[in-house]
Write an enzyme that holds these catalytic residues in place. Structure first.
Site, mmCIF file in Angstrom:
data_model
loop_
_atom_site.group_PDB
_atom_site.id
_atom_site.type_symbol
_atom_site.label_atom_id
_atom_site.label_comp_id
_atom_site.label_asym_id
_atom_site.label_seq_id
_atom_site.Cartn_x
_atom_site.Cartn_y
_atom_site.Cartn_z
ATOM 1 N N GLN A 21 -10.910 -9.530 8.913
ATOM 2 C CA GLN A 21 -11.486 -9.442 7.571
ATOM 3 C C GLN A 21 -12.766 -9.629 8.295
ATOM 4 O OE1 GLN A 21 -8.705 -13.134 5.760
ATOM 5 N NE2 GLN A 21 -7.991 -12.039 7.832
ATOM 6 N N ASP A 69 -17.571 -8.306 12.470
ATOM 7 C CA ASP A 69 -18.828 -8.697 13.489
ATOM 8 C C ASP A 69 -18.403 -7.145 14.711
ATOM 9 O OD1 ASP A 69 -15.971 -8.716 14.385
ATOM 10 O OD2 ASP A 69 -15.906 -10.459 14.846
ATOM 11 N N HIS A 98 -13.620 -7.358 4.690
ATOM 12 C CA HIS A 98 -15.691 -7.693 4.273
ATOM 13 C C HIS A 98 -16.390 -7.450 4.734
ATOM 14 C CE1 HIS A 98 -12.324 -11.254 3.162
ATOM 15 N NE2 HIS A 98 -12.612 -10.493 2.713
ATOM 16 N N CYS A 154 -31.658 -0.448 -4.988
ATOM 17 C CA CYS A 154 -31.429 1.116 -5.559
ATOM 18 C C CYS A 154 -30.192 1.772 -4.457
ATOM 19 C CB CYS A 154 -32.897 2.318 -4.626
ATOM 20 S SG CYS A 154 -33.133 2.025 -3.116
ATOM 21 N N GLY A 186 -5.345 -14.510 14.580
ATOM 22 C CA GLY A 186 -6.068 -15.389 14.288
ATOM 23 C C GLY A 186 -6.731 -15.379 13.045
ATOM 24 N N ALA A 243 -4.835 -15.797 21.047
ATOM 25 C CA ALA A 243 -5.104 -13.966 20.987
ATOM 26 C C ALA A 243 -4.993 -13.286 22.258
ATOM 27 C CB ALA A 243 -5.671 -13.614 19.836
HETATM 28 P P1 OAD Z 1 -10.758 -19.213 9.177
HETATM 29 O O1 OAD Z 1 -12.001 -19.216 10.114
HETATM 30 O O2 OAD Z 1 -10.629 -19.673 8.310
HETATM 31 O O3 OAD Z 1 -9.228 -18.700 10.714
HETATM 32 C C1 OAD Z 1 -8.847 -18.654 11.972
HETATM 33 C C2 OAD Z 1 -7.807 -18.803 12.415
HETATM 34 O O4 OAD Z 1 -7.730 -18.423 13.962
HETATM 35 C C3 OAD Z 1 -6.970 -20.370 12.245
HETATM 36 O O5 OAD Z 1 -6.353 -20.092 11.858
HETATM 37 C C4 OAD Z 1 -7.092 -20.809 14.046
HETATM 38 O O6 OAD Z 1 -6.088 -21.769 14.532
HETATM 39 C C5 OAD Z 1 -6.858 -18.997 14.371
HETATM 40 N N1 OAD Z 1 -7.548 -19.162 15.955
HETATM 41 C C6 OAD Z 1 -8.866 -19.876 16.582
HETATM 42 N N2 OAD Z 1 -8.789 -19.227 17.521
HETATM 43 C C7 OAD Z 1 -7.621 -18.760 18.375
HETATM 44 C C8 OAD Z 1 -7.363 -17.590 19.346
HETATM 45 N N3 OAD Z 1 -7.869 -17.571 19.916
HETATM 46 N N4 OAD Z 1 -6.490 -16.502 18.598
HETATM 47 C C9 OAD Z 1 -5.919 -16.466 18.140
HETATM 48 N N5 OAD Z 1 -5.956 -17.357 17.096
HETATM 49 C C10 OAD Z 1 -7.315 -18.476 17.174
HETATM 50 O O7 OAD Z 1 -10.745 -17.062 9.822
HETATM 51 P P2 OAD Z 1 -10.872 -16.189 8.921
HETATM 52 O O8 OAD Z 1 -9.082 -16.342 8.481
HETATM 53 O O9 OAD Z 1 -11.335 -15.120 9.046
HETATM 54 O O10 OAD Z 1 -14.546 -14.129 4.205
HETATM 55 O O11 OAD Z 1 -11.368 -15.786 7.302
HETATM 56 C C11 OAD Z 1 -11.098 -15.350 6.525
HETATM 57 C C12 OAD Z 1 -12.206 -15.544 5.369
HETATM 58 O O12 OAD Z 1 -13.660 -16.671 5.224
HETATM 59 C C13 OAD Z 1 -13.433 -14.460 6.429
HETATM 60 O O13 OAD Z 1 -13.704 -13.059 6.587
HETATM 61 C C14 OAD Z 1 -14.422 -14.994 5.666
HETATM 62 C C15 OAD Z 1 -14.636 -16.511 5.589
HETATM 63 O O14 OAD Z 1 -15.015 -17.809 4.376
HETATM 64 C C16 OAD Z 1 -15.956 -14.022 4.476
HETATM 65 O O15 OAD Z 1 -16.707 -14.435 4.672
HETATM 66 C C17 OAD Z 1 -16.493 -12.835 2.564
#
Ligand code: OAD
Length: 245
Positions: free
Chosen positions: A100, A103, A118, A129, A185, A229
């Site tokens: 998702q 980066d 995403h 265009c 994550g 992770a």
């Molecule tokens: P979130 O910010 O919602 O969740 C990040 C997750 O990573 C959380 O559950 C944390 O507990 C976990 N986390 C943090 N540090 C970590 C580490 N070092 N190792 C393992 N886990 C860790 O991010 P996403 O789930 O990616 O969408 O969010 C989904 C979407 O919401 C994104 O793609 C974006 C956002 O709005 C769009 O922009 C369309």
């Protein structure tokens, strides 16, 4: 951390591995996540920055924010978690990353098959265009413009927009046929992406969660590793090396 013996047994026989990732995989590279303690959406509103109407209302502000994020991303590097996924390719005939994240870090780490649900912050296109602009952009009054006069926007999925159909379709196919499905994550609250975890469940994959916290999907996973992770995936890889050779 003990690597669960059920996981080891599954990995011994598995051929198709999927890693479904979210912002947490890049947290150890210094890229802020969206939710949780230091999450971006605690300080900024998705309505003002990540939707098409917001872009039309204030393209300069949206571009400032994307330039700021791009800068952070350009100054960051893939971490041990990204690299561990690349190493999995040595041990299994099929390893797919479904992310998702926008980066580009999985590709920079060297993962061969990466589906981007995403979009990708490195790409852009003209809203009029649809011409693509994937190199350095020129900003006039804070907004990059296409040769046709239309505004250029980042090639990322904003709230209310469809996911790229080919990336979603390929992700679903990989999920359905996966033997082991890692959820790494992600808070698993944004759909349709998060639905892949339920698809994995429905089609009988062995689901392994790697997250620093409990999430919406923790209960439907077979194994939950609580931690970073960048630490857990290399440990699983170490075990894997021992059983595969
Ligand atoms: P979130 O910010 O919602 O969740 C990040 C997750 O990573 C959380 O559950 C944390 O507990 C976990 N986390 C943090 N540090 C970590 C580490 N070092 N190792 C393992 N886990 C860790 O991010 P996403 O789930 O990616 O969408 O969010 C989904 C979407 O919401 C994104 O793609 C974006 C956002 O709005 C769009 O922009 C369309």
């Amino acid at each position: 951390m003990e690597v669960d013996s059920r996981l080891i047994n599954k990995l011994k026989e598995a051929e198709k591995i999927v890693f479904f990732t979210g912002a947490g995989i890049s947290a150890e590279s210094g890229i802020p996540t969206f939710r949780g303690e230091d999450g971006i959406w605690n300080k900024l509103s998705p309505e003002e920055l990540a939707n098409f109407n917001a872009f039309m209302r204030n393209p300069k502000l949206v571009w400032e924010w994307y330039q700021y994020r791009k800068n952070i991303i350009h100054n960051s590097k893939p971490n041990a978690g990204h690299y561990a996924m690349v190493e999995f390719e040595k041990y299994f005939p099929s390893v797919t990353v479904i992310t998702q994240n926008v980066d580009n870090l999985h590709k920079r780490a060297g993962s061969k098959i990466v589906y981007e649900l995403h979009g990708n912050i490195e790409r852009n296109f003209c809203i009029k265009c649809k011409k693509r602009y994937d190199t350095e952009l020129e900003f006039l009054d804070g907004i990059p413009k296409c040769d046709c006069g239309g505004m250029i926007r980042p090639d990322v999925v904003w709230f209310g927009e469809y996911l790229p159909a080919d990336q979603l379709k390929n992700s679903e196919l990989a999920t359905i046929s996966s033997d082991v499905f890692f959820v790494v994550g992600t808070s698993a609250v944004v759909y349709p992406a998060a639905g892949l975890v339920y698809t994995a469940r429905q089609y009988g994959s062995f689901i392994v969660e790697v997250n620093t916290e409990t999430t919406e999907v923790s209960k439907i996973c077979d194994v939950n590793f609580q931690g970073k992770a960048g630490e857990i995936l290399p440990r699983i890889l170490d075990k894997l090396k021992k059983i595969k050779y």
